[in-house]
Design a protein around this motif. Structure first.
Motif, PDB file in Angstrom:
ATOM      1  N   TYR A 103       0.830  -1.206   0.000  1.00 22.92           N
ATOM      2  CA  TYR A 103       0.000   0.000   0.000  1.00 22.92           C
ATOM      3  C   TYR A 103       0.870   1.265   0.000  1.00 22.92           C
ATOM      4  CZ  TYR A 103       0.966  -0.451   5.021  1.00 22.92           C
ATOM      5  OH  TYR A 103       1.589  -0.590   6.242  1.00 22.92           O
ATOM      6  N   ARG A 104       0.265   2.354  -0.438  1.00 22.98           N
ATOM      7  CA  ARG A 104       0.989   3.619  -0.529  1.00 22.98           C
ATOM      8  C   ARG A 104       1.389   4.113   0.865  1.00 22.98           C
ATOM      9  NH1 ARG A 104      -3.368   7.003  -3.554  1.00 22.98           N
ATOM     10  NH2 ARG A 104      -4.678   5.421  -2.499  1.00 22.98           N
ATOM     11  N   LEU A 105       2.556   4.754   0.933  1.00 28.13           N
ATOM     12  CA  LEU A 105       3.141   5.156   2.198  1.00 28.13           C
ATOM     13  C   LEU A 105       3.117   6.668   2.381  1.00 28.13           C
ATOM     14  CD1 LEU A 105       6.286   2.838   2.203  1.00 28.13           C
ATOM     15  CD2 LEU A 105       4.106   2.431   3.366  1.00 28.13           C
ATOM     16  N   ALA A 106       3.033   7.071   3.654  1.00 32.72           N
ATOM     17  CA  ALA A 106       3.202   8.477   4.036  1.00 32.72           C
ATOM     18  C   ALA A 106       4.710   8.759   4.154  1.00 32.72           C
ATOM     19  CB  ALA A 106       2.500   8.722   5.366  1.00 32.72           C
ATOM     20  N   ALA A 114      -3.617   4.528   2.505  1.00 32.38           N
ATOM     21  CA  ALA A 114      -3.401   3.118   2.840  1.00 32.38           C
ATOM     22  C   ALA A 114      -4.726   2.375   2.964  1.00 32.38           C
ATOM     23  CB  ALA A 114      -2.601   3.004   4.139  1.00 32.38           C
ATOM     24  N   LEU A 115      -5.711   3.012   3.588  1.00 35.38           N
ATOM     25  CA  LEU A 115      -7.024   2.377   3.744  1.00 35.38           C
ATOM     26  C   LEU A 115      -7.693   2.190   2.389  1.00 35.38           C
ATOM     27  CD1 LEU A 115      -9.300   1.267   5.461  1.00 35.38           C
ATOM     28  CD2 LEU A 115     -10.063   3.625   5.865  1.00 35.38           C
ATOM     29  N   ALA A 142       1.519  -1.246  12.122  1.00 35.26           N
ATOM     30  CA  ALA A 142       0.564  -0.447  11.358  1.00 35.26           C
ATOM     31  C   ALA A 142      -0.337  -1.337  10.515  1.00 35.26           C
ATOM     32  CB  ALA A 142       1.307   0.544  10.470  1.00 35.26           C
ATOM     33  N   GLY A 143       0.191  -2.460  10.034  1.00 36.12           N
ATOM     34  CA  GLY A 143      -0.629  -3.391   9.264  1.00 36.12           C
ATOM     35  C   GLY A 143      -1.752  -3.995  10.080  1.00 36.12           C
ATOM     36  N   GLY A 144      -1.530  -4.145  11.385  1.00 35.65           N
ATOM     37  CA  GLY A 144      -2.604  -4.603  12.259  1.00 35.65           C
ATOM     38  C   GLY A 144      -3.678  -3.552  12.415  1.00 35.65           C
ATOM     39  N   GLY A 145      -3.251  -2.302  12.625  1.00 31.29           N
ATOM     40  CA  GLY A 145      -4.228  -1.225  12.696  1.00 31.29           C
ATOM     41  C   GLY A 145      -4.998  -1.068  11.400  1.00 31.29           C
ATOM     42  N   LEU A 146      -4.301  -1.230  10.283  1.00 32.36           N
ATOM     43  CA  LEU A 146      -4.953  -1.121   8.979  1.00 32.36           C
ATOM     44  C   LEU A 146      -5.958  -2.247   8.768  1.00 32.36           C
ATOM     45  CD1 LEU A 146      -5.136   0.382   6.299  1.00 32.36           C
ATOM     46  CD2 LEU A 146      -3.149  -0.926   5.503  1.00 32.36           C
ATOM     47  N   SER A 147      -5.646  -3.436   9.252  1.00 34.01           N
ATOM     48  CA  SER A 147      -6.590  -4.547   9.149  1.00 34.01           C
ATOM     49  C   SER A 147      -7.893  -4.228   9.877  1.00 34.01           C
ATOM     50  CB  SER A 147      -5.966  -5.823   9.737  1.00 34.01           C
ATOM     51  OG  SER A 147      -4.816  -6.218   9.023  1.00 34.01           O
ATOM     52  N   LEU A 148      -7.772  -3.651  11.075  1.00 33.76           N
ATOM     53  CA  LEU A 148      -8.973  -3.262  11.817  1.00 33.76           C
ATOM     54  C   LEU A 148      -9.723  -2.139  11.109  1.00 33.76           C
ATOM     55  CD1 LEU A 148      -7.599  -3.344  15.464  1.00 33.76           C
ATOM     56  CD2 LEU A 148      -9.453  -4.755  14.574  1.00 33.76           C
ATOM     57  N   ALA A 149      -8.992  -1.145  10.620  1.00 30.82           N
ATOM     58  CA  ALA A 149      -9.639  -0.035   9.919  1.00 30.82           C
ATOM     59  C   ALA A 149     -10.400  -0.532   8.695  1.00 30.82           C
ATOM     60  CB  ALA A 149      -8.598   1.002   9.516  1.00 30.82           C
ATOM     61  N   LEU A 150      -9.812  -1.501   7.991  1.00 30.75           N
ATOM     62  CA  LEU A 150     -10.484  -2.075   6.833  1.00 30.75           C
ATOM     63  C   LEU A 150     -11.812  -2.699   7.244  1.00 30.75           C
ATOM     64  CD1 LEU A 150     -10.715  -3.183   3.939  1.00 30.75           C
ATOM     65  CD2 LEU A 150      -9.272  -5.114   4.670  1.00 30.75           C
ATOM     66  N   MET A 151     -11.806  -3.506   8.285  1.00 29.49           N
ATOM     67  CA  MET A 151     -13.031  -4.182   8.693  1.00 29.49           C
ATOM     68  C   MET A 151     -14.080  -3.188   9.192  1.00 29.49           C
ATOM     69  SD  MET A 151     -11.778  -7.753  10.408  1.00 29.49           S
ATOM     70  CE  MET A 151     -10.997  -6.979  11.821  1.00 29.49           C
ATOM     71  N   ILE A 152     -13.650  -2.180   9.923  1.00 38.49           N
ATOM     72  CA  ILE A 152     -14.584  -1.157  10.402  1.00 38.49           C
ATOM     73  C   ILE A 152     -15.227  -0.443   9.223  1.00 38.49           C
ATOM     74  CG2 ILE A 152     -14.738   1.025  11.665  1.00 38.49           C
ATOM     75  CD1 ILE A 152     -12.302  -0.129  13.359  1.00 38.49           C
ATOM     76  N   SER A 153     -14.416  -0.091   8.233  1.00 39.96           N
ATOM     77  CA  SER A 153     -14.926   0.599   7.058  1.00 39.96           C
ATOM     78  C   SER A 153     -15.890  -0.281   6.268  1.00 39.96           C
ATOM     79  CB  SER A 153     -13.761   1.039   6.169  1.00 39.96           C
ATOM     80  OG  SER A 153     -14.213   1.754   5.046  1.00 39.96           O
ATOM     81  N   LEU A 154     -15.543  -1.551   6.103  1.00 43.98           N
ATOM     82  CA  LEU A 154     -16.430  -2.475   5.397  1.00 43.98           C
ATOM     83  C   LEU A 154     -17.772  -2.609   6.115  1.00 43.98           C
ATOM     84  CD1 LEU A 154     -13.905  -5.329   4.522  1.00 43.98           C
ATOM     85  CD2 LEU A 154     -14.869  -3.662   2.930  1.00 43.98           C
TER      86      LEU A 154
END
Length: 293
Positions: A103-106, A114-115, A142-154
């Motif tokens: 994923y794209r980086l800051a 990233a999301l 950060a990949g763990g946080g992104l995994s949660l953010a993905l599921m929340i968004s879905l």
């Protein structure tokens, strides 16, 4: 009692101090993290909206199951290459194909880039015919946080959720309010508050650090699938893992927490030389196998 194998990793990290420049930091994580894929792993690459993807498959894995994997690196570094060993062996342990997302980086691409890339990759899996019940999502830091953010968004969009999530040393609080940020600072060789603050500023680019899609600790976690969180006892993000597991459990999510003695941040990166890393991947694989339909 200290684990002599993780002590060797500590020595490796100490021999290559973190540089100041962003480009040098990105080079360093690839130099010190992880290991290449095993010879029997089949790798295929493609791109999605210019974002690199890498598929991997072990000979004994079921290609109809997939682990969607997001690497760590504080949203500013890390890559498919730096995490290839961990991602491919996690897929083997889960008996699944792995899709790793570069994923794209800051700071070049701050939140929500990233999301957006994570959601696009999940959509690709659905478009390719993967059933949500045969998809696991996961990643470290950060990949763990992104995994949660993905599921929340879905969930917020009313889309089908994956079967489960696997989080390694997840970073879920970009305000860094956990007590272990201070109490574990002397023994964590990788992650310290000042460094996290720098990464958070780059990723947020002015966004609210309490936004649930950057700090899932502030999210409503109800309705999420089962979650396994693994964290080392010797890392400053210990409290992130403890608090997110407690919050998930309080929201009636099937949430399990494993705290691994003496282990440092994202220790399965070095599973080729640390037995506890291999055991953690085996435990994660058993968890994912049990949740796939």
């Amino acid at each position: 009692m200290s684990d002599f194998e993780i002590d060797a990793v500590r020595a490796l990290l100490g021999s290559k101090p973190r540089p100041v420049g962003l480009a040098e930091r990105r080079e360093r994580i690839e130099a010190v993290a992880g290991h290449p894929a095993a010879p029997d792993i089949a790798l295929e690459t493609e791109t999605l909206n210019s974002v690199p993807l890498e598929w991997s498959l072990a000979p004994t894995s079921d290609p109809s199951r997939v682990l969607l994997f997001f690497h760590g690196g504080g949203y500013c570094s890390g890559s498919i290459k730096s995490h290839r060993g961990m991602a491919t062996e996690a897929g083997r342990a889960a008996g699944a194909r792995t899709l790793a997302v570069g994923y794209r980086l800051a700071p070049e691409h701050p939140f929500p880039a990233a999301l957006e890339d994570a959601k696009a990759a999940y959509g690709l899996l659905l478009d390719r015919g993967y059933a949500p019940s045969r998809i696991a999502v996961g990643g470290d830091s950060a990949g763990g946080g992104l995994s949660l953010a993905l599921m929340i968004s879905l969930r917020e969009e009313g889309r089908a959720l994956p079967a489960c999530a696997w989080l390694i040393s997840p970073w879920v609080d970009l305000e860094m309010t956990g007590a272990s940020i201070e109490t574990k600072a002397a023994i964590d060789p990788l992650i310290h508050k000042a460094y996290l603050q720098e990464l958070a500023e780059a990723y947020l680019a002015g966004a609210d650090p309490r936004n649930p899609l950057v700090s899932p600790l502030h999210a409503d976690l109800r309705g999420l699938p089962p979650i396994l969180t693994q964290v080392g006892s010797a890392e400053t993000l210990l409290d992130d893992a403890v608090r997110i597991t407690g919050k998930a459990g309080a929201a009636d999510v099937a949430a399990s927490l494993e705290i691994w003695p003496d282990m440092i941040h994202a220790w399965p990166l070095w599973a080729d030389r640390v037995a506890a890393g291999r055991r953690a991947l085996a435990a994660a694989g058993a968890f994912m196998r049990s949740k796939f339909a």
